[in-house]
Design an enzyme around this catalytic site. Structure first.
Site, short mmCIF file in Angstrom:
data_model
loop_
_atom_site.label_atom_id
_atom_site.label_comp_id
_atom_site.label_asym_id
_atom_site.label_seq_id
_atom_site.Cartn_x
_atom_site.Cartn_y
_atom_site.Cartn_z
CB SER A 192 -0.93 0.00 1.21
OG SER A 192 -0.18 0.04 2.40
CG HIS A 220 -4.12 -1.91 -0.35
ND1 HIS A 220 -4.67 -0.64 -0.24
CD2 HIS A 220 -3.64 -2.21 0.89
CE1 HIS A 220 -4.51 -0.19 0.99
NE2 HIS A 220 -3.89 -1.12 1.70
CE LYS A 251 -7.18 -1.34 3.69
NZ LYS A 251 -6.13 -2.27 4.09
#
Ligand SMILES: *Cc1c(COP(=O)(O)O)cnc(C)c1O
Length: 405
Positions: A192, A220, A251
């Protein structure tokens, strides 16, 4: 400190105060920005400022999205507010089983187990599966929760230099020479801080050569990496070569909270029997399970959000370089805009805030010395107009601070 403080209390609380003061002096004290709005492409801060948000993990723009709010309300109405139970006592509902099946289908695995967070998934995945006779071979920049999970497990630990395939091979050989029974390579699918995409094709080749399993953390990546958003394993065309996938619902896949491990039946079955954060922690709220199910339905029928995210990313990456900024090259919606010096990064982020743009500055020790930056994160929710406004603010602040001409 209150009047009734005893001596031993005073010693304890004073030591805490001193440590906090040290953090402040070292510039490591974290201040939380308070928002007065939903999460989104634009947010309202506590003091009423409207800001274009460029620092959320809201990749698909679903966090504050009205359809998500409605999906969570619908699930709450049908399944209630919560379960007041762990899964194996009386905390499993149809919606949890449906979400586990939908995640498995989406990721291309056999089965999936839900956790309260990806932190718990990573914290609880190693200990039930690997023992003192086994080896875990881990990228040196892996997420904190992977590091903690490995610590809780008795397997031997081997660390390879970040994204360094030659060193990974050295470590695999070392684990082999030590006569380890099962070996597993563990890596973030995407890192990230830099938006670096793990070289899963090469990692899988090495795993084959040295008889190792492969685990990826897709926090991610799930929902937008690869042609249909399945993740880094799709991006690298190794969907059938990954043994264990961990990920988050907090996320891209909606943005509330929750995590999962997705793998073969045997792995998931063992985790349901033995994984401590699963056994001893409450069931994921039905509102989240129901809304996550809607997200997967949406992502399985079309790639519109994923495509918009990548178009936004390509636009921002190309324009920011045109302006004369240095970025870490790549294709991921995490875009590190390099400013190198910590003070410059701090001033730059503060000036952007005044100009109505929310970004986060990172400097040592979060990133290596001399690698200070602001990290921009694109979202499918950003309009081209908003991205252009952000680019104009970067240009203005950049000229003011002599970062660009
Ligand atoms: C955010 C993140 C986690 C933790 O996810 P939560 O669901 O918020 O606990 C774990 N691993 C990686 C790589 C992450 O980026």
């Amino acid at each position: 400190m209150s009047a009734q403080t005893t001596k031993h209390q005073a010693a304890f609380y004073t030591s805490l105060e001193n440590t906090i003061d040290d953090l402040r002096e070292a510039g490591l004290y974290k201040v939380e920005r308070v928002l007065a709005s939903r999460q989104g492409a634009e947010v309202v801060s506590e003091d009423g400022r409207h800001l274009i948000n460029m620092c959320a993990n809201n990749y698909l723009g679903l966090s504050g999205n009205e359809s998500m709010v409605q999906a969570s309300i619908k699930a709450t109405e049908e399944f209630g507010y919560g379960l007041s139970s762990v899964r194996f006592i009386c905390g499993t509902q149809t919606v949890h089983k449906q979400l586990e099946a939908a995640l498995s289908k989406f990721l291309g695995t056999e089965d999936t187990i839900l956790y309260a967070a990806a932190f718990d998934a990573n914290g609880g995945v190693f200990e039930p599966l690997f023992d003192i006779e086994d080896a875990i071979i881990s990228d040196s920049l892996n997420h904190a929760s992977i590091i903690d999970g490995i610590r809780l497990c008795k397997a031997a630990r081997y660390r390879y230099a970040h994204n360094d395939m030659a060193d990974l091979e050295v470590q695999l050989k070392a684990a082999g020479a030590a006569g380890k029974r099962h070996k597993i390579i563990v890596t973030d699918g995407v890192f990230s801080m830099d938006g670096t995409i793990a070289q899963l094709d090469k990692i899988c080749d090495l795993a084959d050569r040295y008889d190792a399993l492969v685990m990826i953390d897709e926090c991610h990546a799930s929902g937008f990496m690869g042609a249909t958003g399945r993740g880094t394993h799709e991006h690298h065309h190794v969907m059938d070569r990954i043994d264990i996938i961990t990920g988050t619902l907090g996320k891209a896949l909606g943005g509330a909270m929750g995590g999962f491990v997705s793998a073969r039946f045997e792995v998931v079955e063992m985790l349901r029997q033995k994984s401590r954060p699963y056994l001893f922690s409450n069931t994921l709220a039905p509102s989240i399970a129901g809304a996550s199910l809607e997200v997967l339905k949406m992502l399985s029928t079309n790639t519109e959000l994923r495509d918009r995210l990548h178009a936004n990313t390509a636009h921002f990456r190309s324009e920011i370089e045109q302006l004369g900024f240095t970025i870490k090259p790549g294709t991921h919606p995490v875009v590190p805009v390099m400013l190198f010096e910590a003070t410059v990064a701090q001033k730059f982020a503060a000036r952007l805030y005044e100009l109505g743009v929310l970004v986060s500055g990172f400097f040592f020790p979060v990133v290596p010395m001399g690698q200070a930056r602001v990290r921009v994160q694109l979202s499918a929710a950003h309009t081209t107009e908003q991205i252009n406004t952000v680019l104009a603010a970067f240009a203005q602040a950049g000229r003011e601070l002599n970062i660009i001409k």
